[in-house]
Design a protein around this motif. Structure first.
Motif, mmCIF file in Angstrom:
data_model
loop_
_atom_site.group_PDB
_atom_site.id
_atom_site.type_symbol
_atom_site.label_atom_id
_atom_site.label_comp_id
_atom_site.label_asym_id
_atom_site.label_seq_id
_atom_site.Cartn_x
_atom_site.Cartn_y
_atom_site.Cartn_z
ATOM 1 N N PRO A 23 -13.123 -15.505 -6.495
ATOM 2 C CA PRO A 23 -13.072 -15.404 -5.030
ATOM 3 C C PRO A 23 -12.491 -16.643 -4.361
ATOM 4 O O PRO A 23 -11.752 -16.530 -3.375
ATOM 5 N N THR A 24 -12.784 -17.821 -4.882
ATOM 6 C CA THR A 24 -12.227 -19.052 -4.314
ATOM 7 C C THR A 24 -10.743 -19.187 -4.639
ATOM 8 O O THR A 24 -9.923 -19.471 -3.757
ATOM 9 N N LEU A 25 -10.373 -18.984 -5.890
ATOM 10 C CA LEU A 25 -8.977 -19.155 -6.293
ATOM 11 C C LEU A 25 -8.069 -18.147 -5.599
ATOM 12 O O LEU A 25 -6.910 -18.449 -5.277
ATOM 13 N N ALA A 26 -8.588 -16.942 -5.330
ATOM 14 C CA ALA A 26 -7.765 -15.895 -4.724
ATOM 15 C C ALA A 26 -7.533 -16.115 -3.231
ATOM 16 O O ALA A 26 -6.747 -15.400 -2.623
ATOM 17 N N GLN A 27 -8.191 -17.100 -2.641
ATOM 18 C CA GLN A 27 -7.947 -17.393 -1.231
ATOM 19 C C GLN A 27 -6.547 -17.955 -0.996
ATOM 20 O O GLN A 27 -5.967 -17.773 0.077
ATOM 21 N N GLU A 28 -5.991 -18.637 -2.016
ATOM 22 C CA GLU A 28 -4.684 -19.274 -1.846
ATOM 23 C C GLU A 28 -3.678 -18.867 -2.915
ATOM 24 O O GLU A 28 -2.529 -19.315 -2.875
ATOM 25 N N HIS A 29 -4.088 -18.030 -3.869
ATOM 26 C CA HIS A 29 -3.212 -17.690 -4.987
ATOM 27 C C HIS A 29 -3.247 -16.195 -5.283
ATOM 28 O O HIS A 29 -4.234 -15.514 -4.983
ATOM 29 N N GLN A 30 -2.166 -15.730 -5.873
ATOM 30 C CA GLN A 30 -2.183 -14.419 -6.510
ATOM 31 C C GLN A 30 -2.743 -14.641 -7.904
ATOM 32 O O GLN A 30 -2.067 -15.155 -8.796
ATOM 33 N N VAL A 31 -3.990 -14.275 -8.086
ATOM 34 C CA VAL A 31 -4.691 -14.523 -9.341
ATOM 35 C C VAL A 31 -4.488 -13.330 -10.269
ATOM 36 O O VAL A 31 -4.782 -12.199 -9.905
ATOM 37 N N ILE A 32 -3.966 -13.614 -11.473
ATOM 38 C CA ILE A 32 -3.771 -12.578 -12.493
ATOM 39 C C ILE A 32 -4.721 -12.898 -13.643
ATOM 40 O O ILE A 32 -4.472 -13.818 -14.424
ATOM 41 N N ALA A 33 -5.833 -12.177 -13.729
ATOM 42 C CA ALA A 33 -6.805 -12.387 -14.794
ATOM 43 C C ALA A 33 -6.462 -11.451 -15.952
ATOM 44 O O ALA A 33 -6.420 -10.238 -15.784
ATOM 45 N N VAL A 34 -6.217 -12.033 -17.108
ATOM 46 C CA VAL A 34 -5.706 -11.300 -18.273
ATOM 47 C C VAL A 34 -6.795 -11.195 -19.325
ATOM 48 O O VAL A 34 -7.556 -12.147 -19.545
ATOM 49 N N GLU A 35 -6.901 -10.045 -19.992
ATOM 50 C CA GLU A 35 -7.783 -9.943 -21.147
ATOM 51 C C GLU A 35 -6.925 -9.915 -22.402
ATOM 52 O O GLU A 35 -6.019 -9.092 -22.540
ATOM 53 N N LEU A 36 -7.191 -10.856 -23.293
ATOM 54 C CA LEU A 36 -6.343 -11.111 -24.459
ATOM 55 C C LEU A 36 -6.641 -10.124 -25.592
ATOM 56 O O LEU A 36 -7.546 -9.304 -25.500
ATOM 57 N N GLN A 37 -5.859 -10.220 -26.642
ATOM 58 C CA GLN A 37 -5.925 -9.264 -27.753
ATOM 59 C C GLN A 37 -7.356 -8.964 -28.181
ATOM 60 O O GLN A 37 -8.123 -9.868 -28.518
ATOM 61 N N SER A 38 -7.736 -7.681 -28.157
ATOM 62 C CA SER A 38 -9.035 -7.185 -28.619
ATOM 63 C C SER A 38 -10.203 -7.737 -27.813
ATOM 64 O O SER A 38 -11.343 -7.730 -28.286
#
Length: 295
Positions: A66-81
């Motif tokens: 919630p804090t990071l998304a105030q100023e950024h387009q946050v792309i949270a990725v889930e890695l292999q498996s």
């Protein structure tokens, strides 16, 4: 050591806030043989988040998104498996994760981004900057480095890795989240074996690490699995030791969190509050910065 790690893992549950993780958009994309899950929050300069081993986005990032998304387009990725991302018939490796992240950015038509990773995700962020430097604008890496071997981690830690079993994770958020989210919940033992192999494989990226030329923030706990003498060596290798009053601030910064173990870097709520201040400030700071004297 196993007992201490499991005690910390059980404590994580109190700090997960799924309600804070309602994403703006999410989905999966076919990436290098995976169906790779991502979620996007907010608007602004892109910032990729890479979770630690055995984790999913909610477990690692609920307190910060919630804090990071105030100023950024946050792309949270889930890695292999991990989480909702499928597996493939390959080991989990840092080169593989770096290439997957680069391919996902291409698929999302994101030319370049800052990258923030924790533990395994922090090492993957460093490897992304090494293998795909044109895609990385800044690095924030927590509890990760460019050298991983018995000399750095200690013989007892490396022996402990060998003794990990899937049963150790029963009734923990790691196992529960995998079984809740993953397309193949029965494959948790496969993930454990692949991560054990990753953790038993030493690396030394010294020569390549020295070529990284983007602003970087490295975060550690003062009681991390990474010892303090290595943290100091890492900071020097990254170009972070200068007389800032005379020469200006370097591109590399260091945050050492007090009274903090490896798992406590993200799962002590006080540290989340510290990172809510430090990380956004670093991401928008002009670096290197000119010397600043009192006026």
């Amino acid at each position: 050591m196993k007992t201490a790690i499991l005690a910390a893992v059980f404590a994580i549950t109190a700090f997960i806030s799924p309600a804070a993780m309602a994403e703006d958009t999410s989905g999966t994309l076919p990436i290098n043989g995976l169906e790779m899950f991502y979620e996007i929050h907010g608007e602004g300069e892109p910032l990729v988040l890479l979770h630690g081993a055995y984790m999913a986005n909610e477990v690692n990032w609920a307190g910060l998104i919630p804090t990071l998304a105030q100023e950024h387009q946050v792309i949270a990725v889930e890695l292999q498996s991990h989480g909702r991302t499928t597996d493939r018939d390959t080991p989990i490796t840092y080169d593989g994760m770096a290439d997957d992240i680069a391919a996902l950015l291409d698929a999302l038509k994101i030319e370049k981004a800052a990258v923030f990773g924790y533990s395994m995700g922090g090492a993957a962020a460093i490897r992304l900057a090494i293998r795909h430097p044109e895609k990385v604008t800044r690095i924030v890496a927590a509890s990760a480095g460019y050298i991983y071997n018995e000399e750095v981690m200690g013989a007892d830690f490396m022996k402990m890795i060998d003794s990990i079993t899937p049963e150790m994770f029963e009734n923990t958020p790691f196992s529960a989240e995998f079984k809740r989210l993953n397309p193949h919940p029965e494959n948790f033992p496969v993930l454990v074996e692949k991560l054990k192999e990753l953790d038993k494989t030493p690396f030394d990226w010294s020569a390549e690490f020295a070529k990284i030329d983007v602003p970087s923030l490295y975060i550690y706990g003062d009681a991390d699995v990474v010892p303090m003498d290595y943290i100091a060596k890492h900071h020097v290798a990254a170009g972070g030791i200068v007389n800032g009053d005379m020469n200006g601030l370097p591109k590399t910064q260091l945050l050492v969190l007090p009274g903090t173990s490896h798992i406590g870097v993200f799962f002590n709520p006080t540290n989340i509050e510290i990172m809510k201040l430090v990380v956004p400030g670093f991401l928008k700071q002009q670096l290197p910065a000119a010397p600043q004297m009192p006026s």
